[in-house]
Motif scaffolding. Structure first.
Motif, mmCIF file in Angstrom:
data_model
loop_
_atom_site.group_PDB
_atom_site.id
_atom_site.type_symbol
_atom_site.label_atom_id
_atom_site.label_comp_id
_atom_site.label_asym_id
_atom_site.label_seq_id
_atom_site.Cartn_x
_atom_site.Cartn_y
_atom_site.Cartn_z
ATOM 1 N N PRO A 101 0.834 -1.318 0.008
ATOM 2 C CA PRO A 101 -0.053 -0.057 0.140
ATOM 3 C C PRO A 101 0.918 1.328 0.000
ATOM 4 O O PRO A 101 0.268 2.310 -0.341
ATOM 5 C CB PRO A 101 -0.948 -0.031 1.342
ATOM 6 N N GLY A 102 2.148 1.019 0.384
ATOM 7 C CA GLY A 102 2.828 2.400 0.452
ATOM 8 C C GLY A 102 3.681 2.789 -0.714
ATOM 9 O O GLY A 102 3.327 4.019 -1.052
ATOM 10 N N CYS A 103 4.080 1.921 -1.746
ATOM 11 C CA CYS A 103 4.548 2.181 -2.972
ATOM 12 C C CYS A 103 3.778 1.731 -4.059
ATOM 13 O O CYS A 103 4.341 2.169 -5.190
ATOM 14 C CB CYS A 103 6.132 1.749 -3.044
ATOM 15 N N ASP A 104 2.654 1.165 -3.952
ATOM 16 C CA ASP A 104 1.906 0.541 -4.927
ATOM 17 C C ASP A 104 2.820 -0.453 -5.962
ATOM 18 O O ASP A 104 2.384 -0.602 -6.909
ATOM 19 C CB ASP A 104 1.177 1.696 -5.647
ATOM 20 N N GLN A 105 3.457 -1.185 -5.303
ATOM 21 C CA GLN A 105 4.420 -2.005 -6.184
ATOM 22 C C GLN A 105 4.064 -3.489 -5.700
ATOM 23 O O GLN A 105 3.507 -3.621 -4.595
ATOM 24 C CB GLN A 105 6.005 -1.875 -6.000
ATOM 25 N N ALA A 106 4.428 -4.638 -6.286
ATOM 26 C CA ALA A 106 4.353 -5.864 -5.995
ATOM 27 C C ALA A 106 5.273 -6.182 -4.729
ATOM 28 O O ALA A 106 6.262 -5.617 -4.517
ATOM 29 C CB ALA A 106 4.739 -6.846 -7.043
ATOM 30 N N ARG A 118 9.626 -0.945 -2.611
ATOM 31 C CA ARG A 118 10.732 -0.126 -2.295
ATOM 32 C C ARG A 118 10.755 0.370 -0.960
ATOM 33 O O ARG A 118 11.696 0.690 -0.187
ATOM 34 C CB ARG A 118 10.854 0.701 -3.003
ATOM 35 N N CYS A 119 9.598 0.672 -0.157
ATOM 36 C CA CYS A 119 9.643 1.191 0.894
ATOM 37 C C CYS A 119 9.856 0.391 2.275
ATOM 38 O O CYS A 119 10.460 0.712 3.417
ATOM 39 C CB CYS A 119 8.219 1.757 1.156
ATOM 40 N N SER A 120 9.858 -0.998 2.249
ATOM 41 C CA SER A 120 9.918 -2.021 3.059
ATOM 42 C C SER A 120 11.262 -2.149 3.495
ATOM 43 O O SER A 120 11.812 -2.588 4.364
ATOM 44 C CB SER A 120 9.143 -3.385 3.010
ATOM 45 N N SER A 121 12.145 -2.121 2.297
ATOM 46 C CA SER A 121 13.550 -2.472 2.398
ATOM 47 C C SER A 121 14.097 -1.431 3.031
ATOM 48 O O SER A 121 15.398 -1.503 3.607
ATOM 49 C CB SER A 121 14.116 -2.822 1.106
ATOM 50 N N ASP A 122 13.703 -0.254 3.198
ATOM 51 C CA ASP A 122 14.242 0.997 3.847
ATOM 52 C C ASP A 122 13.703 1.228 5.104
ATOM 53 O O ASP A 122 14.556 2.233 5.766
ATOM 54 C CB ASP A 122 14.085 2.102 2.774
ATOM 55 N N ARG A 123 13.041 0.244 5.742
ATOM 56 C CA ARG A 123 12.741 0.360 6.979
ATOM 57 C C ARG A 123 13.945 0.325 7.945
ATOM 58 O O ARG A 123 14.600 -0.709 7.915
ATOM 59 C CB ARG A 123 11.425 -0.548 7.460
ATOM 60 N N ALA A 124 13.987 1.311 9.002
ATOM 61 C CA ALA A 124 15.180 1.409 9.689
ATOM 62 C C ALA A 124 14.773 0.411 10.996
ATOM 63 O O ALA A 124 13.733 0.151 11.434
ATOM 64 C CB ALA A 124 15.376 2.563 10.116
#
Length: 113
Positions: free
Chosen positions: A14-19, A24-30
């Motif tokens: 739901p964050g980046c609208d990608q599969a 892209r957004c989950s891999s950048d979670r600190a």
């Protein structure tokens, strides 16, 4: 309203609208902020008596955490997973994990009984 599932891509982030596998957004979670101490504990609660070893407080991003978990699983010759920045290993691995994590440069404490 954002998409949750697509027939050609599967689950959608739901964050980046990608599969999910291309998110892209989950891999950048600190890593969550902590006190800098890695804690190792054993838990059987809710697991039908089967014990697992939980490792919490590792200050790494999600991708680095998964790489570390894979390395530790191979050295311990056991199964395990990463869930919400917590490493889970099958069985009681506390004694074996402590020197491995200290060798990686972490301050480690055995928590719990």
């Amino acid at each position: 309203m954002s998409r949750v599932y697509s027939t050609d891509q599967g689950r959608i982030c739901p964050g980046c609208d990608q599969a999910i596998d291309q998110c892209r957004c989950s891999s950048d979670r600190a890593a969550p902020a902590g006190d800098g101490i890695v804690r190792i504990q054993r838990e059987t609660k809710g697991r039908k008596g089967k014990g697992v070893t939980l490792v919490t407080g590792i200050p790494l991003a999600e991708k680095e955490l998964k790489v570390l978990a894979k390395t530790l699983r191979q050295k311990l010759s056991t199964g395990g997973s990463v869930k919400d920045h917590v490493l889970e290993f099958q069985g009681d691995q506390r004694v074996a994990l402590k020197p491995l994590l200290e060798k990686e440069g972490f301050t480690v404490k055995l928590a719990g009984g």
